[in-house]
Design an enzyme around this catalytic site. Sequence first.
Site, PDB file in Angstrom:
ATOM      1  N   ASN A 179     -10.065  -0.628   0.345  1.00 37.43           N
ATOM      2  CA  ASN A 179      -8.681  -0.490   0.363  1.00 37.43           C
ATOM      3  C   ASN A 179      -8.081  -0.975  -1.045  1.00 37.43           C
ATOM      4  O   ASN A 179      -8.187  -2.086  -1.351  1.00 37.43           O
ATOM      5  CB  ASN A 179      -8.123  -1.237   1.557  1.00 37.43           C
ATOM      6  CG  ASN A 179      -6.601  -1.447   1.398  1.00 37.43           C
ATOM      7  OD1 ASN A 179      -5.864  -0.746   0.711  1.00 37.43           O
ATOM      8  ND2 ASN A 179      -6.003  -1.854   2.708  1.00 37.43           N
TER       9      ASN A 179
ATOM     10  N   HIS B 173      -3.605   7.002   3.415  1.00 37.21           N
ATOM     11  CA  HIS B 173      -4.017   5.430   2.346  1.00 37.21           C
ATOM     12  C   HIS B 173      -5.329   5.137   3.037  1.00 37.21           C
ATOM     13  O   HIS B 173      -5.880   5.157   4.253  1.00 37.21           O
ATOM     14  CB  HIS B 173      -3.065   4.548   3.231  1.00 37.21           C
ATOM     15  CG  HIS B 173      -3.270   3.012   2.681  1.00 37.21           C
ATOM     16  ND1 HIS B 173      -3.665   2.806   1.405  1.00 37.21           N
ATOM     17  CD2 HIS B 173      -3.288   2.078   3.470  1.00 37.21           C
ATOM     18  CE1 HIS B 173      -4.201   1.387   1.529  1.00 37.21           C
ATOM     19  NE2 HIS B 173      -3.814   1.019   2.519  1.00 37.21           N
TER      20      HIS B 173
ATOM     21  N   CYS C 131       0.889  -1.256   0.009  1.00 32.02           N
ATOM     22  CA  CYS C 131       0.189  -0.120  -0.084  1.00 32.02           C
ATOM     23  C   CYS C 131       0.900   1.240   0.051  1.00 32.02           C
ATOM     24  O   CYS C 131       0.440   2.249  -0.360  1.00 32.02           O
ATOM     25  CB  CYS C 131      -0.920   0.049   1.153  1.00 32.02           C
ATOM     26  SG  CYS C 131      -1.943  -1.489   1.429  1.00 32.02           S
TER      27      CYS C 131
HETATM   28  O1  UT7 Z   1      -3.625  -1.739   3.902  1.00 29.99           O
HETATM   29  C1  UT7 Z   1      -2.852  -2.324   4.381  1.00 29.99           C
HETATM   30  C2  UT7 Z   1      -3.134  -2.010   5.871  1.00 29.99           C
HETATM   31  N1  UT7 Z   1      -4.433  -2.664   6.272  1.00 29.99           N
HETATM   32  C3  UT7 Z   1      -4.965  -2.033   7.388  1.00 29.99           C
HETATM   33  O2  UT7 Z   1      -4.454  -1.221   7.759  1.00 29.99           O
HETATM   34  C4  UT7 Z   1      -6.115  -2.833   7.966  1.00 29.99           C
HETATM   35  C5  UT7 Z   1      -5.978  -2.557   9.333  1.00 29.99           C
HETATM   36  N2  UT7 Z   1      -6.874  -3.421  10.122  1.00 29.99           N
HETATM   37  C6  UT7 Z   1      -8.179  -2.928  10.243  1.00 29.99           C
HETATM   38  O3  UT7 Z   1      -8.786  -2.086   9.582  1.00 29.99           O
HETATM   39  C7  UT7 Z   1      -9.198  -3.921  11.307  1.00 29.99           C
HETATM   40  O4  UT7 Z   1      -8.385  -4.409  12.186  1.00 29.99           O
HETATM   41  C8  UT7 Z   1     -10.316  -4.748  10.574  1.00 29.99           C
HETATM   42  C9  UT7 Z   1     -11.357  -3.928   9.975  1.00 29.99           C
HETATM   43  C10 UT7 Z   1      -9.681  -5.686   9.641  1.00 29.99           C
HETATM   44  C11 UT7 Z   1     -11.004  -5.300  11.701  1.00 29.99           C
HETATM   45  O5  UT7 Z   1     -11.657  -4.596  12.689  1.00 29.99           O
HETATM   46  P1  UT7 Z   1     -11.244  -5.049  14.208  1.00 29.99           P
HETATM   47  O6  UT7 Z   1     -11.985  -3.789  14.975  1.00 29.99           O
HETATM   48  O7  UT7 Z   1      -9.780  -4.896  14.637  1.00 29.99           O
HETATM   49  O8  UT7 Z   1     -12.103  -6.175  14.608  1.00 29.99           O
HETATM   50  P2  UT7 Z   1     -11.509  -7.686  14.968  1.00 29.99           P
HETATM   51  O9  UT7 Z   1     -10.490  -8.364  14.032  1.00 29.99           O
HETATM   52  O10 UT7 Z   1     -11.003  -7.253  16.491  1.00 29.99           O
HETATM   53  O11 UT7 Z   1     -12.808  -8.539  15.090  1.00 29.99           O
HETATM   54  C12 UT7 Z   1     -13.921  -8.253  15.880  1.00 29.99           C
HETATM   55  C13 UT7 Z   1     -14.690  -9.495  15.527  1.00 29.99           C
HETATM   56  C14 UT7 Z   1     -14.306 -10.846  15.461  1.00 29.99           C
HETATM   57  O12 UT7 Z   1     -15.398 -11.740  16.100  1.00 29.99           O
HETATM   58  P3  UT7 Z   1     -14.820 -12.060  17.694  1.00 29.99           P
HETATM   59  O13 UT7 Z   1     -13.864 -12.987  17.431  1.00 29.99           O
HETATM   60  O14 UT7 Z   1     -14.953 -10.981  18.400  1.00 29.99           O
HETATM   61  O15 UT7 Z   1     -16.258 -12.940  18.069  1.00 29.99           O
HETATM   62  C15 UT7 Z   1     -14.115 -10.928  14.184  1.00 29.99           C
HETATM   63  O16 UT7 Z   1     -14.690 -12.444  13.763  1.00 29.99           O
HETATM   64  O17 UT7 Z   1     -15.431  -9.199  14.497  1.00 29.99           O
HETATM   65  C16 UT7 Z   1     -15.616 -10.431  13.608  1.00 29.99           C
HETATM   66  N3  UT7 Z   1     -15.442 -10.068  12.305  1.00 29.99           N
HETATM   67  C17 UT7 Z   1     -16.426  -9.892  11.404  1.00 29.99           C
HETATM   68  N4  UT7 Z   1     -17.869  -9.819  11.947  1.00 29.99           N
HETATM   69  C18 UT7 Z   1     -18.685  -9.500  10.641  1.00 29.99           C
HETATM   70  C19 UT7 Z   1     -14.409  -9.996  11.351  1.00 29.99           C
HETATM   71  N5  UT7 Z   1     -14.795  -9.786  10.199  1.00 29.99           N
HETATM   72  C20 UT7 Z   1     -16.013  -9.393  10.325  1.00 29.99           C
HETATM   73  C21 UT7 Z   1     -17.017  -9.185   8.930  1.00 29.99           C
HETATM   74  N6  UT7 Z   1     -18.302  -9.221   9.580  1.00 29.99           N
HETATM   75  N7  UT7 Z   1     -16.763  -8.721   7.748  1.00 29.99           N
END
Ligand code: UT7
Length: 337
Positions: A294, A264, A124
């Site tokens: 993204n 980004h 990215c």
């Molecule tokens: O471009 C390169 C750089 N990339 C980035 O900078 C991306 C960086 N990361 C992010 O943007 C975020 O970490 C995410 C959007 C990917 C995830 O957000 P988060 O607040 O960190 O969520 P999480 O990973 O802590 O997930 C929370 C919950 C999990 O469920 P449990 O384990 O708490 O029951 C996931 O399984 O959300 C669940 N989850 C979803 N639920 C519904 C993960 N993806 C989804 C989804 N829909 N699509």
Amino acid sequence: MINPRAQHNFLGRSCSISGVGSYVPERILTNADLEKMVDTSDEWITTRTGIKERRIAAANEFTSDLAAKAAERALKMAGVTADQIDLIIVASITPDMPFPNTACLVQQKIGARRIPAFDIEAACSGFIYALEVGQNFIMSRACETVLVIGAEKLSSITNWTDRNTCVLFGDGAGAAVLQHRPDAHGLLTTVLGADGAKAGLLSMPGGGSACPASAATVADGLHFLRMDGKETFKNAVQAMCSAANEALQRCELQIDQIKCIIPHQANRRIVDAVGDRLGATPEQLFVNLHKYGNTSAASVAIALDEAVHSGKIARGDLILIVAFGAGLTWGAAVIEW
Ligand code: UT7
């Protein structure tokens, strides 16, 4: 007026962006569409990321096609014909194929001469890496006109059954024409960095020399992008802020002197956290991730084009571009537009 110390980077002459252009595929994939594909919801995607929809390239539309279309628009704005280009650099993690490079394919598609053409892979952050490389060719007088492109078909490496990643990414391309303009300072400084110790946070493990493609690598899903979202998030905010601050410091600029910040476009929460920590106002931050998700190396390139063409940036304005991605890699650039 720019402090003369900001010009430390100029080896004799400056490098400006004389044209920008972008292209996104026609097909729109909405959050509602994704609800039918994986266990997710528009509410989750919107609150956690800010993304509402993304573009998906057609089966017969490759990264080089997106790149060529964005390039043609940037050339038009710059008033430059393809035969005037001296060098093509494409930043991408989704080249048409491992080799030949995508820049060579773009050269043929836009009808450029037999000029040098190569790819840069810094995920990215790739477009900012490519800008820095391109500007050095201009400043050293090796080239008069450099075409820099960030282009991705991320849908080709997305696991459409993994809700953790498939809601985040989209396809598209953005391009810039670099030239020396006697009336403008152009690129004032570029800060680049990387941390290979954290390579495992965001990667596509299959298909390279470490893990050549085989029936087993396909069965194991190793040709899909994978990411530790939480850790990547933390690193993104920290690295983008420190790169942006270093770039501003080098130019002896305060954040309120910047007209437009182009971060980004990975996640609205990352954009807002970076904006807050830099002390920026919401009006300074350019955001289009709700439309495209993204798009990795294309992300800041598309955003720059939209910021320019929507009138948010005018000639003479100071802008700050900042990106972060797999590698880990990061970069920031201050530009006097
Ligand atoms: O471009 C390169 C750089 N990339 C980035 O900078 C991306 C960086 N990361 C992010 O943007 C975020 O970490 C995410 C959007 C990917 C995830 O957000 P988060 O607040 O960190 O969520 P999480 O990973 O802590 O997930 C929370 C919950 C999990 O469920 P449990 O384990 O708490 O029951 C996931 O399984 O959300 C669940 N989850 C979803 N639920 C519904 C993960 N993806 C989804 C989804 N829909 N699509």
